[in-house]
Design a protein around this motif. Structure first.
Motif, PDB file in Angstrom:
ATOM      1  N   GLY A   7       0.653  -0.963  -0.255  1.00 19.02           N
ATOM      2  CA  GLY A   7       0.031  -0.132  -0.124  1.00 19.02           C
ATOM      3  C   GLY A   7       0.553   1.530   0.268  1.00 19.02           C
ATOM      4  O   GLY A   7       2.035   1.049   0.858  1.00 19.02           O
ATOM      5  N   HIS A   8       0.121   2.528  -0.703  1.00 17.28           N
ATOM      6  CA  HIS A   8       1.077   3.531  -1.038  1.00 17.28           C
ATOM      7  C   HIS A   8       0.022   4.374  -0.543  1.00 17.28           C
ATOM      8  O   HIS A   8      -1.175   4.674  -0.600  1.00 17.28           O
ATOM      9  N   HIS A   9       0.843   5.222   0.749  1.00 13.50           N
ATOM     10  CA  HIS A   9      -0.736   6.220   1.250  1.00 13.50           C
ATOM     11  C   HIS A   9      -2.110   5.494   1.724  1.00 13.50           C
ATOM     12  O   HIS A   9      -3.165   6.148   2.293  1.00 13.50           O
ATOM     13  N   VAL A  10      -2.319   3.752   2.135  1.00 15.34           N
ATOM     14  CA  VAL A  10      -3.631   3.039   2.596  1.00 15.34           C
ATOM     15  C   VAL A  10      -2.390   2.140   3.640  1.00 15.34           C
ATOM     16  O   VAL A  10      -1.566   1.456   3.339  1.00 15.34           O
ATOM     17  N   GLU A  11      -3.217   2.236   4.386  1.00 11.82           N
ATOM     18  CA  GLU A  11      -3.229   0.680   5.853  1.00 11.82           C
ATOM     19  C   GLU A  11      -3.862  -0.345   4.703  1.00 11.82           C
ATOM     20  O   GLU A  11      -4.742  -1.095   4.358  1.00 11.82           O
ATOM     21  N   VAL A  12      -2.743  -2.173   4.307  1.00 14.33           N
ATOM     22  CA  VAL A  12      -3.739  -3.080   3.606  1.00 14.33           C
ATOM     23  C   VAL A  12      -4.356  -3.427   4.655  1.00 14.33           C
ATOM     24  O   VAL A  12      -2.795  -3.748   5.406  1.00 14.33           O
ATOM     25  N   THR A  13      -5.156  -4.035   4.970  1.00 16.94           N
ATOM     26  CA  THR A  13      -5.368  -4.624   6.016  1.00 16.94           C
ATOM     27  C   THR A  13      -5.592  -5.976   5.293  1.00 16.94           C
ATOM     28  O   THR A  13      -5.909  -6.458   4.121  1.00 16.94           O
ATOM     29  N   GLU A  14      -6.286  -6.807   6.560  1.00 17.65           N
ATOM     30  CA  GLU A  14      -6.903  -8.105   6.002  1.00 17.65           C
ATOM     31  C   GLU A  14      -6.997  -8.530   5.304  1.00 17.65           C
ATOM     32  O   GLU A  14      -7.594  -9.585   4.706  1.00 17.65           O
ATOM     33  N   PRO A  15      -8.697  -7.378   5.370  1.00 18.30           N
ATOM     34  CA  PRO A  15      -9.879  -8.408   4.694  1.00 18.30           C
ATOM     35  C   PRO A  15      -9.698  -7.650   3.099  1.00 18.30           C
ATOM     36  O   PRO A  15      -9.569  -7.986   2.036  1.00 18.30           O
ATOM     37  N   LEU A  16      -7.984  -6.251   3.001  1.00 23.29           N
ATOM     38  CA  LEU A  16      -8.589  -5.761   1.656  1.00 23.29           C
ATOM     39  C   LEU A  16      -7.934  -6.910   1.170  1.00 23.29           C
ATOM     40  O   LEU A  16      -7.685  -6.887  -0.364  1.00 23.29           O
ATOM     41  N   LEU A  41      -1.586  -0.492  -3.751  1.00 20.91           N
ATOM     42  CA  LEU A  41      -3.184  -0.478  -3.459  1.00 20.91           C
ATOM     43  C   LEU A  41      -2.379   1.235  -3.344  1.00 20.91           C
ATOM     44  O   LEU A  41      -1.580   1.782  -2.612  1.00 20.91           O
ATOM     45  N   THR A  42      -3.039   1.930  -4.280  1.00 20.18           N
ATOM     46  CA  THR A  42      -2.777   3.505  -3.371  1.00 20.18           C
ATOM     47  C   THR A  42      -3.886   4.698  -3.308  1.00 20.18           C
ATOM     48  O   THR A  42      -5.474   4.126  -3.746  1.00 20.18           O
ATOM     49  N   VAL A  43      -3.736   5.301  -2.397  1.00 27.66           N
ATOM     50  CA  VAL A  43      -4.783   6.569  -2.483  1.00 27.66           C
ATOM     51  C   VAL A  43      -4.593   7.601  -2.130  1.00 27.66           C
ATOM     52  O   VAL A  43      -3.532   8.483  -1.864  1.00 27.66           O
ATOM     53  N   ASP A  44      -4.798   9.198  -3.171  1.00 28.03           N
ATOM     54  CA  ASP A  44      -4.667  10.166  -3.834  1.00 28.03           C
ATOM     55  C   ASP A  44      -5.417  11.154  -3.527  1.00 28.03           C
ATOM     56  O   ASP A  44      -6.775  10.786  -4.250  1.00 28.03           O
ATOM     57  N   LYS A  45      -5.928  11.787  -2.140  1.00 31.29           N
ATOM     58  CA  LYS A  45      -7.267  12.252  -1.611  1.00 31.29           C
ATOM     59  C   LYS A  45      -8.494  11.578  -1.807  1.00 31.29           C
ATOM     60  O   LYS A  45      -8.123  11.173  -1.279  1.00 31.29           O
ATOM     61  N   LEU A  46      -9.542  12.064  -2.768  1.00 34.21           N
ATOM     62  CA  LEU A  46     -10.174  10.410  -3.082  1.00 34.21           C
ATOM     63  C   LEU A  46     -10.530   9.328  -4.377  1.00 34.21           C
ATOM     64  O   LEU A  46     -11.547   9.225  -4.035  1.00 34.21           O
ATOM     65  N   ILE A  47      -9.268   9.852  -4.320  1.00 33.77           N
ATOM     66  CA  ILE A  47      -9.157   8.563  -5.483  1.00 33.77           C
ATOM     67  C   ILE A  47      -8.520   7.701  -5.110  1.00 33.77           C
ATOM     68  O   ILE A  47      -7.331   7.317  -5.089  1.00 33.77           O
TER      69      ILE A  47
END
Length: 95
Positions: A7-16, A41-47
């Protein structure tokens, strides 16, 4: 098939992580020679963005997808990889 999820700027949880593993496991029904897959998996603001690089015998397949929902992005990404994998298999069997 070995699957690496990061993950990039997101925590990769077990369900994900389980969702990504289940979706990519379905790719093996089309082609058995998949060695490994790298998913980011990346989060950029709302995307929400999902990228995958799949290594198969003879090629590397890459797909990326953006959405408002991470699960929808993963679904679209695996659909793109599925189409690429089928096309690659037809090309290999045609030779």
């Amino acid at each position: 098939m070995q699957i690496t999820v990061s993950g990039h700027h997101v925590e990769v949880t077990e369900p994900l992580r389980d969702y990504v593993n289940n979706k990519l496991a379905k790719l093996q029904r089309h082609f058995d020679n998949i060695t490994n897959a790298d998913v980011t998996l990346t989060v950029d603001k709302l995307i929400q963005k999902a990228e995958a690089n799949v290594h198969v015998a003879g090629a590397d397949l890459f797909a990326t997808c953006e959405s408002d929902d991470m699960y929808a992005a993963i679904d679209s990404m695996t659909d793109k990889l599925d189409r690429q994998l089928i096309k690659h298999k037809e090309k290999v069997l045609g030779r």
